[in-house]
Design an enzyme around this catalytic site. Structure first.
Site, short mmCIF file in Angstrom:
data_model
loop_
_atom_site.label_atom_id
_atom_site.label_comp_id
_atom_site.label_asym_id
_atom_site.label_seq_id
_atom_site.Cartn_x
_atom_site.Cartn_y
_atom_site.Cartn_z
CB THR A 240 19.52 67.64 21.31
OG1 THR A 240 20.89 67.34 21.11
CG2 THR A 240 19.32 69.15 21.20
CD GLN A 262 23.86 69.97 19.76
OE1 GLN A 262 22.96 69.12 19.84
NE2 GLN A 262 24.53 70.17 18.63
CG HIS A 265 18.93 70.52 17.71
ND1 HIS A 265 18.65 69.91 16.52
CD2 HIS A 265 20.26 70.36 17.90
CE1 HIS A 265 19.76 69.41 16.00
NE2 HIS A 265 20.75 69.67 16.82
CD GLU A 332 21.79 63.97 22.16
OE1 GLU A 332 21.37 63.51 21.08
OE2 GLU A 332 21.37 65.02 22.65
CG HIS A 333 25.87 65.77 21.60
ND1 HIS A 333 24.56 66.18 21.69
CD2 HIS A 333 25.97 65.05 20.46
CE1 HIS A 333 23.87 65.72 20.65
NE2 HIS A 333 24.70 65.03 19.88
CG ASP A 366 25.06 67.31 15.41
OD1 ASP A 366 24.87 66.34 16.16
OD2 ASP A 366 24.86 68.49 15.76
CD GLU A 420 18.45 26.61 39.44
OE1 GLU A 420 17.73 26.29 38.46
OE2 GLU A 420 19.33 27.49 39.39
CG HIS A 425 15.55 21.78 34.36
ND1 HIS A 425 14.22 21.96 34.60
CD2 HIS A 425 15.97 22.91 33.70
CE1 HIS A 425 13.84 23.13 34.14
NE2 HIS A 425 14.89 23.73 33.58
#
Length: 440
Positions: A240, A262, A265, A332-333, A366, A420, A425
């Site tokens: 984190t 944080q 963690h 992340e945050h 959170d 192509e 096709h």
């Protein structure tokens, strides 16, 4: 306790050169991949027997079965304190309010008269959710994974969390209680790479899932990478991280507390302050020295996280450079604690989630903001999003053209097919008009 990086002076570099100057944890998923490969294949071949053996080896738990009995879920919910239950229920209520608004509805576009394309949204058939159970217990992660899956309409939702020796081989009872509150009755005592393998391949007791989501350690991330292509995943979640962009209006007490929140963690958690105020940086450093000894998990998590190469106080010349730095970092945050924080936050391009002003700490997100806390890490916010209802949906285009609508565009289809060098096709269109392309 925490290092400094001074980016004042010369003009900031751009792109990879700027990212190389910023702190980041070492998180080698590739190396871990080779270690989880034989474990995953063992689960593939031996199923529940392998899961039981690995529970003994990794968790020191002797399991008789992997699936958690229904009565254990009921007992865990009954044993929940009133305050914790109320907090979990409020978290669920707020998360549902936000994620319900993310639901997608089918939309039909009339491209031409007689020709429409409809995009409909279909949930995956079955998802396996993972709730970590290492240094801490994370019932909040159960909520953050389950609510968007349920709001997306996923018909089959199962959850795995590591077995705990102190709880008789069951996952933590608060995890089980959260499952009960959410109506998840299919729960497995399996952790790490073995849990991902169980969902990917299926075992005697657990049918295979189409998708696996949820945070975890490096072994979970490596297993997700191993199974990419066989199953869908949310992200290879790394340690984190929090970044705070602040000026001299920020309260150093708040900033230090948020960095610590944080860091607790994991010893690899990243805590980064980006500021144009050396006075604030000094004050935050002093606050860290005061606040860290007063909390728990100092020696095993917080101190090594703050002292690690992934954490730093980053000094910039001004907020413009600060925005460049946080966008290059892709946190992340990301907290914005500046004057006119909402306007500054509106300019951020790369972040998993942005928290605006002094009254929106990451801790709120959170648990009870209503937002999702399963977010991209390691700079992946530059290209990826956090978990949402959209994560569990697949968009399917339904093409409906009449004869006249196809005839109107047939010559363009044939032309592009021939350009192509794919004549068959074009022939598939010509066949519908006696091999003659209608002329306008």
């Amino acid at each position: 306790m925490i290092s400094r990086i001074d980016l004042r002076g010369d003009a900031l570099p751009e792109g990879p050169a700027l990212r190389a100057l910023l702190p980041r944890a070492d998180f080698d998923v590739t190396a871990a991949l080779e270690k989880v490969r034989p474990i995953c294949e063992d689960v593939h071949h031996r199923g529940d027997a392998a899961l039981i053996e690995y529970a003994q080896r990794f968790d020191q738990v002797a399991l008789e079965q992997v699936r958690v009995p229904a009565e254990a879920l009921a007992e865990a919910l009954a044993g929940l304190t009133g305050e914790v239950r109320a907090a979990l229920e409020e978290s669920i209520r707020r998360a549902r309010a936000v994620h319900r608004a993310q639901r997608r509805t089918a939309h039909t576009t009339q491209v031409v008269p007689g020709g429409t394309v409809t995009e409909k949204w279909v949930p995956v058939d079955r998802v396996g959710l993972y709730a970590p159970g290492g240094r801490s217990v994370y019932p909040s992660s159960v909520i953050m994974n389950a609510v968007p899956a349920q709001e997306a309409g996923v018909p089959s939702v199962a959850l795995a969390s590591p077995p705990q020796a102190e709880f008789g081989g069951l996952p933590h009872p608060t995890i089980l209680a959260a499952c009960a509150l959410l109506g998840i009755d299919e729960v497995y005592a399996a952790g790490g790479a073995t849990a991902v393998a169980m969902f990917a391949y299926g075992t005697d007791s657990c049918p295979p899932a189409r998708m696996v989501t949820g945070p975890g350690n490096i072994w979970v991330a490596a297993a997700k990478r191993y199974f990419t292509g066989l199953i869908g995943i949310d992200t290879e979640a790394g340690p984190t991280e929090i970044a705070v962009l602040a000026d001299d209006t920020a309260d150093p007490v708040h900033v230090a507390a948020d960095l610590i929140s944080q860091a607790e963690h994991d010893p690899l958690a990243a805590a980064v302050l980006v500021t144009d105020s050396e006075v604030l940086a000094d004050a935050v450093e002093k606050e860290l020295a005061l606040q860290v000894p007063a909390t728990r998990h100092v020696q095993d998590r917080i101190a090594p996280a703050l002292a690690g190469r992934q954490s730093a106080l980053v000094l910039v010349a001004d907020l413009e450079d600060g925005l460049k730095v946080v966008d290059a970092y892709g946190a992340e945050h990301l907290e914005i604690q500046t004057a006119d924080a909402a306007a500054v936050a509106d300019r951020v391009r790369n972040a998993g989630a942005v928290f605006v002003g002094p009254w929106a700490p990451v801790s709120l997100g959170d648990y009870c903001a209503g937002s999702n806390h399963v977010l991209p890490t390691g700079g992946c916010a530059c290209h990826s999003s956090g978990l949402s209802v959209q994560s569990f949906l697949r968009g399917i285009h339904i093409v409906d053209y009449s004869r006249d609508a196809l005839a109107d565009v047939a010559r363009h289809v044939v032309t592009l097919a021939e350009a192509e060098d794919l004549p068959a096709h074009g022939a598939a269109v010509k066949a519908r008009f006696d091999w003659k392309v209608p002329q306008q």
